[in-house]
Design an enzyme around this catalytic site. Structure first.
Site, mmCIF file in Angstrom:
data_model
loop_
_atom_site.group_PDB
_atom_site.id
_atom_site.type_symbol
_atom_site.label_atom_id
_atom_site.label_comp_id
_atom_site.label_asym_id
_atom_site.label_seq_id
_atom_site.Cartn_x
_atom_site.Cartn_y
_atom_site.Cartn_z
ATOM 1 N N HIS A 124 1.717 4.615 -2.066
ATOM 2 C CA HIS A 124 1.179 5.358 -3.452
ATOM 3 C C HIS A 124 2.710 6.289 -4.235
ATOM 4 O O HIS A 124 2.577 7.132 -3.476
ATOM 5 C CB HIS A 124 -0.300 6.960 -3.129
ATOM 6 N N ASP A 153 1.779 3.549 2.843
ATOM 7 C CA ASP A 153 0.441 4.446 2.207
ATOM 8 C C ASP A 153 1.505 6.201 1.894
ATOM 9 O O ASP A 153 1.330 6.227 0.594
ATOM 10 C CB ASP A 153 -0.520 5.395 3.117
ATOM 11 N N ASP A 154 1.500 6.797 2.257
ATOM 12 C CA ASP A 154 2.281 8.324 1.454
ATOM 13 C C ASP A 154 3.645 8.830 2.352
ATOM 14 O O ASP A 154 2.973 10.101 3.138
ATOM 15 C CB ASP A 154 0.906 9.579 1.478
ATOM 16 N N HIS A 187 1.048 -1.348 0.462
ATOM 17 C CA HIS A 187 -0.366 -0.121 -0.207
ATOM 18 C C HIS A 187 0.898 1.270 0.316
ATOM 19 O O HIS A 187 1.508 1.539 0.745
ATOM 20 C CB HIS A 187 -0.839 -0.013 1.056
ATOM 21 N N GLU A 208 -10.930 3.195 5.594
ATOM 22 C CA GLU A 208 -9.956 4.377 6.284
ATOM 23 C C GLU A 208 -10.578 5.472 7.240
ATOM 24 O O GLU A 208 -10.737 5.138 8.630
ATOM 25 C CB GLU A 208 -9.766 4.307 4.773
HETATM 26 N N1 ADE Z 1 -4.509 8.989 -1.773
HETATM 27 C C1 ADE Z 1 -3.479 9.030 -1.427
HETATM 28 N N2 ADE Z 1 -3.330 8.656 0.011
HETATM 29 C C2 ADE Z 1 -4.738 8.766 0.276
HETATM 30 C C3 ADE Z 1 -4.643 7.478 0.969
HETATM 31 N N3 ADE Z 1 -4.797 7.367 2.556
HETATM 32 N N4 ADE Z 1 -6.124 7.696 0.985
HETATM 33 C C4 ADE Z 1 -7.015 7.847 0.377
HETATM 34 N N5 ADE Z 1 -6.453 8.346 -0.825
HETATM 35 C C5 ADE Z 1 -5.646 8.422 -1.229
HETATM 36 ZN ZN ZN Z 2 -3.547 4.706 0.616
#
Ligand code: ADE
Ligand code: ZN
Length: 342
Positions: free
Chosen positions: A25, A283-284, A23, A205
């Site tokens: 992005h 995630d990010d 996971h 989420e």
């Molecule tokens: N796009 C990038 N990170 C995200 C996240 N945690 N939830 C939804 N969309 C996303």
């Molecule tokens: Zn995500």
């Protein structure tokens, strides 16, 4: 009083533990330094004078707060080389954390809606995915639909992907969750399945357990991204456990986006106790303050997960991957060797 000796031994174990990241992005791995570099290369003026000002803006109250800044940041990505450099920077960083396999989301609509051709995005990312092999890293790409846009727009995006199906493994669903339930994308997910793609969706989420039911019953997803709010519904937990579905959970993201108020209360230990196939992911990472090992450490340092849990989480990251059975067997064997020797 936490045993600091035991914690640093566990940190050292996690640092070298072979693992997969499921996971991530790729646009969320854009570090401020690279953002400034790409802005300069592309003749773009950022609304921040320096890296520190940008980092100071990374203070979010919820998912939408973050998304507004994240989409703005992605504007510096213009050329094939930009996507290549972005992905290579993440692959180097992931390899340093002993990530051996990565399945990365990209948000094509964020780019094609600004006039950047789909070809630039997929060419840059897939060239980097090929070069990542020199780092011992296998990579698969997941084309993600933006759920705040229409299903028709998702269909248009999928049509752009069709000439490149041999470079794609799956589709995902991300962006603003509440108000955009999975069922909105029922037909485009059915089409993606017909095309032979794996399916995953962010669900639970911020959205309620009903969105997770929809992702399972209407979209027929193969993997759940986040899934935190499944814990509100014991029948749903029992079902996810019985079906052996993998959850891609993101502790530091959950904290930064206020999905979890206190990291001491992070639900991963509870998920493992209840038999859910949870995994740890970043995630990010450029926005949430840490890569995958930092996410493990956020839990080990609080005494929330043990050495055995870390091994379970690493095994789950491999069994839940969309990689070939051969690659998965190789990586599982690597984990067992590592466990026997450490
Ligand atoms: N796009 C990038 N990170 C995200 C996240 N945690 N939830 C939804 N969309 C996303
Ligand atoms: Zn995500």
């Amino acid at each position: 009083m936490p045993d600091t000796h035991a914690i640093s031994a566990l940190d050292a174990f996690v640092a070298r533990l072979p693992k997969a990241e499921l996971h991530l992005h790729i646009e969320g791995s854009l570090e401020p330094e690279l953002m400034f570099e790409l802005a300069q290369r592309n003749g773009i003026t950022l609304p921040y004078a320096k890296v520190e000002d940008l980092r100071a803006a990374y203070d979010f109250s919820n998912l939408q707060d973050f998304l507004d800044i994240y989409y703005q940041g992605a504007d510096v990505l213009r050329t094939e080389a930009d996507f290549y450099d972005l992905a290579m920077a993440y692959f180097r960083r992931a390899a340093a954390d002993h990530v051996r396999h990565a399945e990365i989301f990209f948000d094509p609509q964020t780019h094609t809606d600004r006039g950047v051709p789909y070809a630039y995005v997929i060419d840059g990312l897939s060239r980097a995915a090929t070069d990542a092999k020199t780092l011992g890293l296998s990579v698969l790409l997941i084309h993600s639909f933006l759920r705040h846009l229409s299903e028709e727009a998702a269909f248009e995006s999928l049509a752009m992907a069709e000439p490149y199906l041999d470079r794609l493994t799956g589709v995902g669903l991300d962006s603003s969750e509440v108000g955009h339930p999975p069922a909105k994308f029922a037909r485009v997910f059915a089409r993606a399945r017909e095309l032979g793609l794996k399916l995953c969706a962010h669900a639970g989420e911020e959205g309620p357990p009903e969105y997770i039911y929809e992702a399972l019953d209407v979209l027929h997803i193969d993997r759940i991204d986040h899934g935190n709010r499944s814990l509100e519904d014991p029948a749903l937990v029992a079902r996810i456990a019985a079906e052996g579905l993998t959850l891609t959970v993101c502790p530091l993201s959950n904290h930064k986006l206020c999905v979890v108020t206190d990291l001491n209360d992070h639900p991963i230990p509870d998920m493992l106790r209840q038999g859910l196939h949870a995994t740890i992911n970043s995630d990010d990472p450029a926005y949430f303050g840490g890569y995958v090992n930092d996410n493990f450490r956020a839990l080990t340092r609080r005494g929330l997960i043990s050495r055995g849990d870390c091994l379970t989480l690493a095994r789950n990251s491999i069994t839940g991957a969309f990689a070939s059975n051969e690659r998965k067997a190789e990586l599982l064997a690597e984990i067992e060797r590592f466990a026997a020797e450490n």
